[in-house]
Design a protein around this motif. Structure first.
Motif, PDB file in Angstrom:
ATOM      1  N   VAL A  89       0.842  -1.188   0.000  1.00 15.42           N
ATOM      2  CA  VAL A  89       0.000   0.000   0.000  1.00 15.42           C
ATOM      3  C   VAL A  89       0.884   1.247   0.000  1.00 15.42           C
ATOM      4  O   VAL A  89       1.920   1.290   0.704  1.00 15.42           O
ATOM      5  CB  VAL A  89      -0.950  -0.015   1.206  1.00 15.42           C
ATOM      6  N   ARG A  95      -8.621  -5.190 -16.126  1.00 12.26           N
ATOM      7  CA  ARG A  95      -8.799  -5.632 -14.729  1.00 12.26           C
ATOM      8  C   ARG A  95      -9.948  -6.616 -14.717  1.00 12.26           C
ATOM      9  O   ARG A  95     -11.056  -6.295 -15.184  1.00 12.26           O
ATOM     10  CB  ARG A  95      -9.119  -4.437 -13.831  1.00 12.26           C
ATOM     11  N   ASP A 145     -12.649  -8.162 -12.918  1.00 15.32           N
ATOM     12  CA  ASP A 145     -13.559  -8.202 -11.785  1.00 15.32           C
ATOM     13  C   ASP A 145     -14.740  -9.076 -12.179  1.00 15.32           C
ATOM     14  O   ASP A 145     -14.568 -10.114 -12.811  1.00 15.32           O
ATOM     15  CB  ASP A 145     -14.000  -6.786 -11.414  1.00 15.32           C
ATOM     16  N   SER A 204      -7.056   5.564 -15.525  1.00 14.98           N
ATOM     17  CA  SER A 204      -6.653   6.402 -14.372  1.00 14.98           C
ATOM     18  C   SER A 204      -5.243   6.912 -14.627  1.00 14.98           C
ATOM     19  O   SER A 204      -4.420   6.223 -15.264  1.00 14.98           O
ATOM     20  CB  SER A 204      -6.686   5.576 -13.077  1.00 14.98           C
ATOM     21  N   SER A 206      -3.317   0.742  -3.486  1.00 10.11           N
ATOM     22  CA  SER A 206      -4.251   0.642  -2.367  1.00 10.11           C
ATOM     23  C   SER A 206      -4.736  -0.796  -2.300  1.00 10.11           C
ATOM     24  O   SER A 206      -4.498  -1.600  -3.211  1.00 10.11           O
ATOM     25  CB  SER A 206      -5.423   1.607  -2.552  1.00 10.11           C
ATOM     26  N   LEU A 207      -5.409  -1.117  -1.192  1.00  7.98           N
ATOM     27  CA  LEU A 207      -5.889  -2.488  -1.032  1.00  7.98           C
ATOM     28  C   LEU A 207      -6.901  -2.851  -2.122  1.00  7.98           C
ATOM     29  O   LEU A 207      -7.057  -4.035  -2.467  1.00  7.98           O
ATOM     30  CB  LEU A 207      -6.524  -2.671   0.355  1.00  7.98           C
ATOM     31  N   GLU A 208      -7.573  -1.823  -2.681  1.00  3.96           N
ATOM     32  CA  GLU A 208      -8.559  -2.106  -3.719  1.00  3.96           C
ATOM     33  C   GLU A 208      -7.905  -2.541  -5.020  1.00  3.96           C
ATOM     34  O   GLU A 208      -8.583  -3.103  -5.906  1.00  3.96           O
ATOM     35  CB  GLU A 208      -9.417  -0.860  -3.982  1.00  3.96           C
ATOM     36  N   ASP A 209      -6.619  -2.314  -5.173  1.00  2.00           N
ATOM     37  CA  ASP A 209      -5.936  -2.718  -6.398  1.00  2.00           C
ATOM     38  C   ASP A 209      -5.618  -4.207  -6.420  1.00  2.00           C
ATOM     39  O   ASP A 209      -5.137  -4.739  -7.433  1.00  2.00           O
ATOM     40  CB  ASP A 209      -4.635  -1.937  -6.561  1.00  2.00           C
ATOM     41  N   ASP A 210      -5.816  -4.898  -5.275  1.00  2.00           N
ATOM     42  CA  ASP A 210      -5.547  -6.335  -5.221  1.00  2.00           C
ATOM     43  C   ASP A 210      -6.543  -7.062  -6.127  1.00  2.00           C
ATOM     44  O   ASP A 210      -7.755  -6.830  -6.067  1.00  2.00           O
ATOM     45  CB  ASP A 210      -5.696  -6.824  -3.776  1.00  2.00           C
ATOM     46  N   GLY A 211      -6.028  -7.918  -7.045  1.00  2.00           N
ATOM     47  CA  GLY A 211      -6.903  -8.673  -7.928  1.00  2.00           C
ATOM     48  C   GLY A 211      -6.145  -9.247  -9.119  1.00  2.00           C
ATOM     49  O   GLY A 211      -4.905  -9.237  -9.172  1.00  2.00           O
ATOM     50  N   SER A 252      -0.402  -4.784   3.258  1.00  2.00           N
ATOM     51  CA  SER A 252      -0.443  -3.591   4.089  1.00  2.00           C
ATOM     52  C   SER A 252       0.127  -3.920   5.468  1.00  2.00           C
ATOM     53  O   SER A 252      -0.305  -4.880   6.126  1.00  2.00           O
ATOM     54  CB  SER A 252      -1.883  -3.096   4.245  1.00  2.00           C
ATOM     55  N   TRP A 278      -2.287  -6.446   6.625  1.00  2.00           N
ATOM     56  CA  TRP A 278      -3.042  -7.260   5.667  1.00  2.00           C
ATOM     57  C   TRP A 278      -2.066  -7.927   4.714  1.00  2.00           C
ATOM     58  O   TRP A 278      -1.256  -7.244   4.093  1.00  2.00           O
ATOM     59  CB  TRP A 278      -4.046  -6.435   4.870  1.00  2.00           C
TER      60      TRP A 278
END
Length: 531
Positions: free
Chosen positions: A30, A52, A54, A71, A88-93, A115, A152
């Motif tokens: 992070v 990405r 999802d 972005s 950020s943690l939302e970028d995990d994937g 993190s 995390w």
């Protein structure tokens, strides 16, 4: 509609591809940057597009400059790699790289975002904290340890202790707590809590020093000594056996005037007087709360000894002097002449001085009347006062032991003779019985005929009462006394009869005849004319 249909088909293909092979794995943290590579291809590339994955594919970036990035954080690097800033943690994937060059190729990439751990919370239930932040606890107490960290994915938390060497106390996920029930000296050291992120490998540690203290096991002891270098008094407060060393405070009692706060306190002679008290307060960081104390009292010496001693010429004698109540301890000297106090007796072949505790002994060898007889003085002195006691030594000629033994034996024999004589004089019957016992004669026969007569009338009058007492005693003992009195003469016959009355009658007849003859003699004397 046509474009949407193409994206749906692409999403289905990517989903199948992703479920079959996740491809490469990239790890970022992070707030850090990460680069995702599009396969292992280097050199010129075809058209590269990043998605990405999802619930449905999301366009991120393309090498076609006519398509803007999703972005500003996304950008392409050499060989079509995707560079992502400020993760950020939302970028995990899951991510997919599509390359169009002589066909279409797909390169999946799994991005893991880690993190922390950012901070570690450590709690040790110790007894107290020193001014420098160091924790301490009392020996034998229970200490609870706990450590917690946010991360995390959840971190691995582990405790270590560094006493003699590093030793693990156990590990757990997210948090780790344990308790030491009986703290001992070997558990003193550095305690370290370590939190490790299993994904990124990032590790944070917090080290805490824990000291184990214990008070001295016994009460403090106060003592007084005289300084060997100067005429000063040194007060010492000993309170050993604890860790760390306790603190001390000396006061003068009564009043509580503070003298100093060290283990050793020096006093000048002007501060000393008979009976003065000094108190030492000892305190330790782990107790007891009220502390501990001891008191020392200054006093002059008191002396005790035997006032007189005797020594035989040529022999040895020991004079003893006991000193009590001297605090500080007194210096003891033996003097021969009190008028010359500095002329102390020195040990040598004739004198030997022995110190035993608070007392002293002077041994004199080969006593001489001219040299050794007289007064001896035991002198005790300390910083408070001086006392002296005198002992008179008498030197005498040796005793004649043989002559004394002979004299004692002679006195014993003389006493025995006197006792036997008295027994013979006052109890002839007893002697008669004793004689018969040794001779072994029959007690049933007539044994004794006693004739008691005085030479003159004066002796008869004096002995009359004694004879009556003897006759009465004989009557009580023998039960057959016969008593004949005639013309001032007493004839006493004692007969022991064993059932023979004839013998007893014969005894009376002989007594009667004898009495008649004496009576006729008296008549004849009376008929003679007086010349």
């Amino acid at each position: 509609m046509a474009g949407l249909r193409v994206l749906l088909c692409l999403g289905a293909l990517l989903a199948r591809q992703g479920s079959a092979d996740l491809g490469a794995v990239a790890i970022g943290e992070v707030h850090e940057n990460v680069t995702l590579h599009c396969g292992n291809v280097s050199g010129s590339r075809g058209l590269v597009t990043w998605y990405r994955n999802d619930s449905e594919p999301t366009f991120l970036l393309s090498s076609n400059s006519s398509l803007p990035p999703a972005s500003p954080r996304f950008s392409l690097e050499d060989a079509g790699a995707l560079h992502v800033e400020a993760l950020s943690l939302e970028d995990d994937g899951n991510y997919t790289c599509r390359e169009d060059l002589n066909g279409t190729r797909w390169f999946p990439v799994w991005l893991r975002v880690a993190s922390g751990p950012d901070q570690i919370e450590v709690n040790i239930s110790a007894t107290g904290t020193l001014s420098n932040g160091t924790l301490y606890t009392a020996k034998g107490s229970q200490v609870d340890f706990s450590c917690h960290s946010t991360s995390w994915p959840p971190p691995v938390v582990e405790w270590f202790i560094q006493a003699n060497n590093w030793e693990s106390l156990g590990k757990n996920l997210t948090a780790n707590s344990f308790a030491l029930l009986q703290m001992s000296q070997n558990l003193q050291g550095n305690y370290t809590c370590s939190a490790t992120n299993v994904l990124s490998g990032r590790q944070r540690k917090v080290t805490t020093e824990l000291l184990v203290y214990w008070p001295p096991p016994s009460a403090p002891q106060c003592s007084v000594v005289v300084s060997s270098k100067s005429a000063t008094l040194e007060l010492t407060c000993n309170w050993d056996g604890g860790y760390p060393d306790p603190t001390f405070l000396w006061t003068e009692e009564p009043g509580g005037t503070v003298l100093g706060n060290s283990k050793l306190q020096t006093l000048s002679p002007s501060q000393l007087s008979e009976g003065k008290k000094f108190k030492c307060f000892g305190s330790h960081i782990v107790g007891p709360e009220s502390g501990a104390s001891c008191v020392v009292q200054i006093s002059s010496p008191s002396l005790a000894s035997q006032p007189m001693k005797t020594c035989f010429m040529g022999g040895n004698v020991t004079l003893t002097c006991r000193v009590t109540g001297a605090n500080p301890p007194a210096r003891i000297q033996w003097l021969r002449n009190i008028t010359e106090p500095e002329a102390a007796i020195q040990p040598g072949s004739h004198y030997q001085i022995t110190r035993h505790g608070q007392g002293s002994s002077l041994t004199i060898y080969n006593c001489s009347q001219d040299l050794d007889e007289g007064f001896y003085f035991c002198r005790a002195e300390n910083l408070v006062g001086v006392k002296a006691v005198d002992i008179w030594l008498s030197v005498q000629e040796p005793l004649n032991i043989g002559g004394m033994v002979g004299m004692v034996v002679s006195l014993l024999l003389l006493g025995l003779a006197i006792v036997v004589g008295l027994m013979l004089y006052y109890s002839p019957v007893f002697c008669w019985k004793a004689g018969n016992t040794f001779r072994g004669q029959d007690m049933g026969d007539i044994m004794v005929l006693v004739d008691s007569e005085g030479e003159d009338e004066e002796e008869e009058e004096e002995d009359k009462e004694d004879v009556d007492e003897v006759e009465q005693e004989t009557y009580e003992r023998e039960e057959l006394p016969i008593e004949i009195r005639k013309h001032g003469h007493i004839h006493r016959v004692t007969a022991l009869v064993n059932g023979n009355l004839d013998r007893m009658g014969n005894g009376f007849q002989e007594l009667h005849d004898d009495s008649d003859e004496q009576q006729s003699d008296i008549v004849e004397e009376e008929d003679k004319p007086v010349g």
